[in-house]
Design a protein around this motif. Structure first.
Motif, PDB file in Angstrom:
ATOM      1  N   LEU A  44      46.223 -55.214  -9.165  1.00  0.00           N
ATOM      2  CA  LEU A  44      46.870 -54.345  -8.173  1.00  0.00           C
ATOM      3  C   LEU A  44      46.529 -54.803  -6.758  1.00  0.00           C
ATOM      4  O   LEU A  44      47.404 -54.849  -5.886  1.00  0.00           O
ATOM      5  CB  LEU A  44      46.438 -52.895  -8.395  1.00  0.00           C
ATOM      6  CG  LEU A  44      47.084 -51.848  -7.505  1.00  0.00           C
ATOM      7  CD1 LEU A  44      48.591 -51.786  -7.765  1.00  0.00           C
ATOM      8  CD2 LEU A  44      46.464 -50.484  -7.741  1.00  0.00           C
ATOM      9  N   GLY A  45      45.269 -55.178  -6.533  1.00  0.00           N
ATOM     10  CA  GLY A  45      44.865 -55.681  -5.220  1.00  0.00           C
ATOM     11  C   GLY A  45      45.584 -56.972  -4.856  1.00  0.00           C
ATOM     12  O   GLY A  45      45.970 -57.180  -3.697  1.00  0.00           O
ATOM     13  N   GLU A  46      45.780 -57.850  -5.831  1.00  0.00           N
ATOM     14  CA  GLU A  46      46.503 -59.091  -5.579  1.00  0.00           C
ATOM     15  C   GLU A  46      47.968 -58.810  -5.230  1.00  0.00           C
ATOM     16  O   GLU A  46      48.531 -59.443  -4.321  1.00  0.00           O
ATOM     17  CB  GLU A  46      46.427 -60.001  -6.802  1.00  0.00           C
ATOM     18  CG  GLU A  46      45.051 -60.572  -7.050  1.00  0.00           C
ATOM     19  CD  GLU A  46      44.957 -61.300  -8.374  1.00  0.00           C
ATOM     20  OE1 GLU A  46      46.001 -61.465  -9.053  1.00  0.00           O
ATOM     21  OE2 GLU A  46      43.837 -61.693  -8.738  1.00  0.00           O
ATOM     22  N   ARG A  47      48.579 -57.865  -5.929  1.00  0.00           N
ATOM     23  CA  ARG A  47      49.975 -57.522  -5.633  1.00  0.00           C
ATOM     24  C   ARG A  47      50.107 -56.948  -4.224  1.00  0.00           C
ATOM     25  O   ARG A  47      51.063 -57.260  -3.496  1.00  0.00           O
ATOM     26  CB  ARG A  47      50.504 -56.521  -6.651  1.00  0.00           C
ATOM     27  CG  ARG A  47      50.717 -57.138  -8.032  1.00  0.00           C
ATOM     28  CD  ARG A  47      51.385 -56.179  -8.975  1.00  0.00           C
ATOM     29  NE  ARG A  47      52.723 -55.866  -8.481  1.00  0.00           N
ATOM     30  CZ  ARG A  47      53.416 -54.780  -8.840  1.00  0.00           C
ATOM     31  NH1 ARG A  47      52.896 -53.914  -9.693  1.00  0.00           N
ATOM     32  NH2 ARG A  47      54.616 -54.555  -8.353  1.00  0.00           N
ATOM     33  N   TYR A  48      49.141 -56.117  -3.811  1.00  0.00           N
ATOM     34  CA  TYR A  48      49.159 -55.547  -2.463  1.00  0.00           C
ATOM     35  C   TYR A  48      48.951 -56.649  -1.423  1.00  0.00           C
ATOM     36  O   TYR A  48      49.627 -56.678  -0.390  1.00  0.00           O
ATOM     37  CB  TYR A  48      48.086 -54.467  -2.346  1.00  0.00           C
ATOM     38  CG  TYR A  48      47.967 -53.879  -0.960  1.00  0.00           C
ATOM     39  CD1 TYR A  48      49.003 -53.134  -0.411  1.00  0.00           C
ATOM     40  CD2 TYR A  48      46.813 -54.060  -0.208  1.00  0.00           C
ATOM     41  CE1 TYR A  48      48.896 -52.588   0.863  1.00  0.00           C
ATOM     42  CE2 TYR A  48      46.688 -53.523   1.058  1.00  0.00           C
ATOM     43  CZ  TYR A  48      47.738 -52.790   1.592  1.00  0.00           C
ATOM     44  OH  TYR A  48      47.634 -52.259   2.851  1.00  0.00           O
ATOM     45  N   ALA A  49      48.029 -57.587  -1.726  1.00  0.00           N
ATOM     46  CA  ALA A  49      47.762 -58.668  -0.775  1.00  0.00           C
ATOM     47  C   ALA A  49      48.972 -59.586  -0.620  1.00  0.00           C
ATOM     48  O   ALA A  49      49.216 -60.123   0.465  1.00  0.00           O
ATOM     49  CB  ALA A  49      46.549 -59.474  -1.245  1.00  0.00           C
ATOM     50  N   ARG A  50      49.745 -59.781  -1.688  1.00  0.00           N
ATOM     51  CA  ARG A  50      50.950 -60.623  -1.601  1.00  0.00           C
ATOM     52  C   ARG A  50      52.125 -59.903  -0.958  1.00  0.00           C
ATOM     53  O   ARG A  50      53.145 -60.517  -0.668  1.00  0.00           O
ATOM     54  CB  ARG A  50      51.341 -61.092  -3.005  1.00  0.00           C
ATOM     55  CG  ARG A  50      50.432 -62.166  -3.568  1.00  0.00           C
ATOM     56  CD  ARG A  50      51.046 -62.800  -4.802  1.00  0.00           C
ATOM     57  NE  ARG A  50      51.270 -61.828  -5.863  1.00  0.00           N
ATOM     58  CZ  ARG A  50      50.501 -61.690  -6.952  1.00  0.00           C
ATOM     59  NH1 ARG A  50      49.461 -62.467  -7.108  1.00  0.00           N
ATOM     60  NH2 ARG A  50      50.780 -60.792  -7.859  1.00  0.00           N
ATOM     61  N   GLY A  51      52.013 -58.584  -0.773  1.00  0.00           N
ATOM     62  CA  GLY A  51      53.091 -57.830  -0.144  1.00  0.00           C
ATOM     63  C   GLY A  51      54.136 -57.322  -1.126  1.00  0.00           C
ATOM     64  O   GLY A  51      55.198 -56.879  -0.712  1.00  0.00           O
ATOM     65  N   GLU A  52      53.844 -57.369  -2.411  1.00  0.00           N
ATOM     66  CA  GLU A  52      54.801 -56.892  -3.407  1.00  0.00           C
ATOM     67  C   GLU A  52      54.906 -55.370  -3.405  1.00  0.00           C
ATOM     68  O   GLU A  52      55.951 -54.822  -3.752  1.00  0.00           O
ATOM     69  CB  GLU A  52      54.391 -57.368  -4.806  1.00  0.00           C
ATOM     70  CG  GLU A  52      54.449 -58.874  -4.985  1.00  0.00           C
ATOM     71  CD  GLU A  52      53.954 -59.309  -6.354  1.00  0.00           C
ATOM     72  OE1 GLU A  52      53.816 -58.454  -7.257  1.00  0.00           O
ATOM     73  OE2 GLU A  52      53.707 -60.513  -6.523  1.00  0.00           O
ATOM     74  N   ILE A  53      53.819 -54.688  -3.020  1.00  0.00           N
ATOM     75  CA  ILE A  53      53.813 -53.218  -2.941  1.00  0.00           C
ATOM     76  C   ILE A  53      53.234 -52.820  -1.596  1.00  0.00           C
ATOM     77  O   ILE A  53      52.461 -53.573  -0.990  1.00  0.00           O
ATOM     78  CB  ILE A  53      53.000 -52.579  -4.098  1.00  0.00           C
ATOM     79  CG1 ILE A  53      51.576 -53.095  -4.113  1.00  0.00           C
ATOM     80  CG2 ILE A  53      53.670 -52.814  -5.436  1.00  0.00           C
ATOM     81  CD1 ILE A  53      50.677 -52.424  -5.152  1.00  0.00           C
TER      82      ILE A  53
END
Length: 103
Positions: A71-80
């Motif tokens: 989840l942290g990786e998705r937030y860091a990539r800007g997906e969420i």
């Protein structure tokens, strides 16, 4: 024919190096005891090393990717966005799974 007494026969028997007397009855049990202590010590030391990071059965329960890290990786990539990140993080950290949406 010559007759010899038992003491004379025993005095002329070849010596094989094991005639140390009754001391061997003390030395051999001590050696066996030390061997047993060494084996117990090595087994206990190996068990301590294996359990240093927790019991082995605990590692199987946590196998797989960490959902909070994903989840942290998705937030860091800007997906969420931040709102969705915090909402999903609260769900992951709660003890009960979320109810499925009906609609």
């Amino acid at each position: 024919m010559h007759t010899h007494t038992l003491a004379q026969v025993a005095a002329h028997m070849p010596h094989d190096g094991w005639g140390g007397g009754p001391g061997w009855f003390i030395v051999f049990p001590i050696l066996w005891f030390l061997l047993a202590v060494a084996i117990v010590f090595l087994v206990a030391r190996g068990a301590r090393r294996r359990f240093r990071n927790g019991p082995p059965w605990a590692h199987h329960a946590t196998a797989g990717p960490n959902p909070v890290a994903i989840l942290g990786e998705r937030y860091a990539r800007g997906e969420i966005d931040e709102t969705e990140y915090r909402s999903r993080l609260d769900v992951l950290r709660s003890s009960t799974p979320p109810a499925a949406d009906a609609g």
